[in-house]
Structure formats: C-alpha cells, structure tokens
Design a protein around this motif. Structure first.
Motif, PDB file in Angstrom:
ATOM      1  N   LEU A  31       0.878  -1.130  -0.147  1.00 45.00           N
ATOM      2  CA  LEU A  31       0.007  -0.038   0.011  1.00 45.00           C
ATOM      3  C   LEU A  31       0.983   1.359   0.038  1.00 45.00           C
ATOM      4  N   ILE A  32       1.092   1.942  -0.981  1.00 41.10           N
ATOM      5  CA  ILE A  32       1.796   2.934  -1.172  1.00 41.10           C
ATOM      6  C   ILE A  32       1.127   4.425  -1.106  1.00 41.10           C
ATOM      7  N   GLU A  33       1.561   5.241  -0.053  1.00 40.51           N
ATOM      8  CA  GLU A  33       1.439   6.532   0.066  1.00 40.51           C
ATOM      9  C   GLU A  33       1.373   7.391  -1.014  1.00 40.51           C
ATOM     10  N   VAL A  34       0.333   7.922  -1.335  1.00 45.31           N
ATOM     11  CA  VAL A  34       0.392   8.881  -2.498  1.00 45.31           C
ATOM     12  C   VAL A  34       0.077  10.369  -2.172  1.00 45.31           C
ATOM     13  N   ALA A  35      -0.549  10.636  -0.984  1.00 45.61           N
ATOM     14  CA  ALA A  35      -1.019  11.999  -0.749  1.00 45.61           C
ATOM     15  C   ALA A  35      -0.964  11.966   0.754  1.00 45.61           C
ATOM     16  N   ALA A  36      -0.611  13.367   1.204  1.00 46.07           N
ATOM     17  CA  ALA A  36      -0.673  13.429   2.706  1.00 46.07           C
ATOM     18  C   ALA A  36      -0.909  14.847   3.074  1.00 46.07           C
ATOM     19  N   LEU A  37      -1.919  15.275   3.930  1.00 51.08           N
ATOM     20  CA  LEU A  37      -2.249  16.696   4.536  1.00 51.08           C
ATOM     21  C   LEU A  37      -2.224  16.444   6.105  1.00 51.08           C
ATOM     22  N   SER A  38      -1.726  17.472   6.715  1.00 48.85           N
ATOM     23  CA  SER A  38      -1.609  17.474   8.076  1.00 48.85           C
ATOM     24  C   SER A  38      -2.872  18.298   8.948  1.00 48.85           C
ATOM     25  N   GLY A  39      -2.974  18.240  10.082  1.00 44.93           N
ATOM     26  CA  GLY A  39      -4.147  18.817  10.841  1.00 44.93           C
ATOM     27  C   GLY A  39      -5.327  18.421  10.924  1.00 44.93           C
ATOM     28  N   PHE A  40      -5.433  16.893  11.326  1.00 47.10           N
ATOM     29  CA  PHE A  40      -6.652  16.171  11.373  1.00 47.10           C
ATOM     30  C   PHE A  40      -6.570  15.513  12.550  1.00 47.10           C
ATOM     31  N   SER A  41      -7.787  14.942  13.247  1.00 48.65           N
ATOM     32  CA  SER A  41      -8.218  14.086  14.271  1.00 48.65           C
ATOM     33  C   SER A  41      -9.377  13.572  14.171  1.00 48.65           C
ATOM     34  N   ASN A  42      -9.437  12.350  13.704  1.00 46.29           N
ATOM     35  CA  ASN A  42     -10.859  11.546  13.636  1.00 46.29           C
ATOM     36  C   ASN A  42     -10.937  10.475  15.011  1.00 46.29           C
ATOM     37  N   HIS A  43     -10.303  10.569  15.925  1.00 44.40           N
ATOM     38  CA  HIS A  43     -10.507   9.889  17.225  1.00 44.40           C
ATOM     39  C   HIS A  43     -10.340  10.625  18.321  1.00 44.40           C
ATOM     40  N   VAL A  44     -10.855  10.154  19.622  1.00 46.59           N
ATOM     41  CA  VAL A  44     -10.987  10.802  20.748  1.00 46.59           C
ATOM     42  C   VAL A  44      -9.992   9.490  21.661  1.00 46.59           C
ATOM     43  N   TYR A  45      -9.037   9.786  22.164  1.00 46.34           N
ATOM     44  CA  TYR A  45      -8.219   8.939  22.908  1.00 46.34           C
ATOM     45  C   TYR A  45      -9.127   8.206  24.076  1.00 46.34           C
ATOM     46  N   GLY A  46      -8.744   6.961  24.075  1.00 47.46           N
ATOM     47  CA  GLY A  46      -9.684   6.346  24.889  1.00 47.46           C
ATOM     48  C   GLY A  46     -11.038   5.825  24.530  1.00 47.46           C
ATOM     49  N   SER A  47     -11.639   6.308  23.469  1.00 48.28           N
ATOM     50  CA  SER A  47     -12.796   5.997  23.038  1.00 48.28           C
ATOM     51  C   SER A  47     -12.917   4.918  22.097  1.00 48.28           C
ATOM     52  N   SER A  48     -14.274   3.857  22.349  1.00 47.62           N
ATOM     53  CA  SER A  48     -14.407   2.828  21.294  1.00 47.62           C
ATOM     54  C   SER A  48     -15.262   3.534  19.804  1.00 47.62           C
ATOM     55  N   GLU A  49     -15.102   4.631  19.712  1.00 50.18           N
ATOM     56  CA  GLU A  49     -15.854   5.329  18.675  1.00 50.18           C
ATOM     57  C   GLU A  49     -14.824   5.269  17.543  1.00 50.18           C
ATOM     58  N   LEU A  50     -15.030   4.741  16.364  1.00 51.98           N
ATOM     59  CA  LEU A  50     -13.999   5.096  15.401  1.00 51.98           C
ATOM     60  C   LEU A  50     -14.452   5.653  14.263  1.00 51.98           C
ATOM     61  N   GLU A  51     -15.803   5.990  14.006  1.00 53.39           N
ATOM     62  CA  GLU A  51     -16.422   6.523  12.955  1.00 53.39           C
ATOM     63  C   GLU A  51     -16.537   7.961  12.880  1.00 53.39           C
ATOM     64  N   LEU A  52     -15.648   8.512  13.396  1.00 47.52           N
ATOM     65  CA  LEU A  52     -15.617  10.257  13.301  1.00 47.52           C
ATOM     66  C   LEU A  52     -15.225  10.826  11.831  1.00 47.52           C
ATOM     67  N   SER A  53     -15.175   9.997  10.903  1.00 41.21           N
ATOM     68  CA  SER A  53     -14.757  10.533   9.654  1.00 41.21           C
ATOM     69  C   SER A  53     -15.298   9.522   8.276  1.00 41.21           C
ATOM     70  N   THR A  54     -15.596  10.117   7.170  1.00 41.31           N
ATOM     71  CA  THR A  54     -16.144   9.136   6.340  1.00 41.31           C
ATOM     72  C   THR A  54     -15.794   9.704   4.958  1.00 41.31           C
ATOM     73  N   PRO A  55     -15.824   8.767   3.779  1.00 37.55           N
ATOM     74  CA  PRO A  55     -15.991   9.200   2.358  1.00 37.55           C
ATOM     75  C   PRO A  55     -17.325   9.732   2.124  1.00 37.55           C
ATOM     76  N   ILE A  56     -17.488  10.789   1.151  1.00 41.13           N
ATOM     77  CA  ILE A  56     -18.935  11.351   0.803  1.00 41.13           C
ATOM     78  C   ILE A  56     -18.780  11.406  -0.667  1.00 41.13           C
ATOM     79  N   ALA A  57     -19.888  11.418  -1.300  1.00 43.06           N
ATOM     80  CA  ALA A  57     -20.402  11.840  -2.631  1.00 43.06           C
ATOM     81  C   ALA A  57     -20.366  13.434  -2.464  1.00 43.06           C
ATOM     82  N   ARG A  58     -19.366  14.347  -3.248  1.00 50.99           N
ATOM     83  CA  ARG A  58     -19.504  15.625  -3.412  1.00 50.99           C
ATOM     84  C   ARG A  58     -19.332  16.337  -4.617  1.00 50.99           C
TER      85      ARG A  58
END
Length: 265
Positions: A168-195
């Motif tokens: 799996l080759i990294e093709v692009a990256a961008l900083s400044g994100f957080s899609n998880h709260v430390y210690g939480s079992s909830e992983l769905e704080l981000s998603t692909p969307i049609a736009r």
C-alpha cells in the motif's frame, strides 16, 4: 480398472471438486478474537488488541489468521471491502508491532487460507496508532484508494494509499486532522462522501471543531470546503441524506447541512 481403484478415483475427484469449490468462495464476514494485552497501548479502551482474525466465507467455512507474538490487531472491527468492482472482498485491518507501531494491511483469502495480501509501512514508533477513514475511488479511475489518519491524537496526518502489488503506497498526505478521541471505542468520526460529482473525504480538523472536505487532485490532497461545528465532535458521523449529516457533538447530536458548509479557497 480394479474394484479398489474405482472408489479411490471417485474420492480423489470429490476432493478435487471440494477444493475447487472452496477456492471459489469469498470472504463474507470477519471478526477479531483472542484478546491479548501483550502490546498494551489501550488507546481504544479494553479490550481492543487481538491475536486472531477469523473470517467466514460465503460457503460457511471458517478461516483464521494468527499474528506473531510481537504483533496485535489494534482495532475493534475488521472492515470488509473491495478496491475494484471485479475484485473479491478483502479485509482492511490495523496491525501494531511492538517496536514499529501501527500499519494498515489488507487480508485476502488465497488457496484456502488467510494471508496478508498488501500492507503499508508502519508508522515506525511504538504506541503510535492510525484510524482509517475508509476506501473510495477518489480519482475516478475505477480503483479505490484507502484513507487513514495517522497519529490522530498527536498532530494527525491524513494519508491516502493505493495498492501496488503487495504494498500500500502512500500517494498523498495533509496535516491537521483528528478522527478519534483517545480512550474512546468510537472510530467513525470520518467518512468518504459523494460531493460535486466525485468521492471526497469528510474528516475533522485537529480540534474536532470543524469538518474538512478533502479531495484528491493530481495526487495532492486539497480542502474544497469546511463545516464549522458549535462544539467538538465526539461521536459517529451518520449520513442522513446525500447532503445532510447527523453528528455527535460534545453538546449533543445535531444535523449538519453540507450545502451550508463554506467553500475553501
């Protein structure tokens, strides 16, 4: 032909037919099992580190993959996906290694057994984790990319990967994100969307007070819009309609209209 040879040939043919049938089966579901504490990160609460992946095929057969003693599945739920329409389903997992931290891996069913079919480089530091955003065809070529936020608790970086053989080759990256709260079992704080006629990524910024809409253009990640939030995002993003989100905030659940989000320059 002797009377002994005839039953033997029949059994051999039956075994060959069964093997062919098993080889044609695909993965229908998967789960983690055998919880362990040998890694000891616990960023998702307990238990969230597992030694074994079990997959069930569409024919009802069970297959398992055991990790070496210095590795765990640092995850809660395996993700079943296909990167292209004609490809059989594979399982996207997070593997963490004692001296290297986390990496993404795709698990496939081949010759009647589970194996790692492709994987990304590890973060490189122990106790460093990543949270997948999902898989989507971000550039319209018919092959899905995989997106994840690396180290979402400490300066998270959104990364996009493409499969190239067993990597799996990294093709692009961008900083400044957080899609998880430390210690939480909830992983769905981000998603692909049609736009705007294409697939994009909806990912919270580092403060989780803003949802950033990110597109892949010429192997670069660009922000096309952003949605300010009245409080920090703490729970799952749910698509109510193509233009409406239900989000769990620190202040409670709220509906967000993508049509009212701000365009980014």
């Amino acid at each position: 032909m002797s009377r002994l040879q005839s039953p033997l040939l029949a059994i051999t043919a039956l075994l060959a037919l069964s093997a062919a049938d098993a080889g044609a089966e695909t993965i229908a579901s998967a789960r983690y099992s055998a919880p362990v504490e040998r890694y000891g990160h616990f960023a998702l609460g307990r238990p969230h580190e597992y030694a074994r992946l079990t997959a069930t095929t569409d024919g009802g057969r069970l297959h398992t993959l055991e990790l070496p003693d210095d590795q765990v599945f640092e995850d809660l739920h395996p993700r079943l996906l296909s990167l292209a329409a004609a490809e059989p389903p594979e399982i996207l997992v997070i593997v963490s290694q004692r001296d290297r931290g986390s990496r993404l891996a795709l698990i496939r069913l081949r010759d009647g057994r589970l194996e790692i079919g492709a994987q990304a480089p590890a973060i490189g530091t122990p106790m460093r984790w990543l949270n997948p955003v999902g898989a989507a065809d971000l550039d319209g070529d018919g092959q899905a990319e995989i997106a994840a936020v690396s180290t979402p608790h400490i300066g998270g970086e959104l990364k996009v990967y493409r499969r190239r053989g067993d990597r799996l080759i990294e093709v692009a990256a961008l900083s400044g994100f957080s899609n998880h709260v430390y210690g939480s079992s909830e992983l769905e704080l981000s998603t692909p969307i049609a736009r705007a006629g294409r697939m994009q990524l909806l990912v919270p910024d580092a403060s989780r007070r803003q949802l950033r809409i990110i597109a892949l253009h010429d192997d670069r990640l660009l922000e096309t819009g952003h949605c300010p939030l009245p409080a920090a995002l703490t729970g799952a993003i749910t698509l109510v309609s193509p233009s409406t989100l239900s989000v769990e905030l620190l202040s409670g659940r709220q509906l967000i209209s993508l049509n009212e989000c701000l365009a980014s320059r």
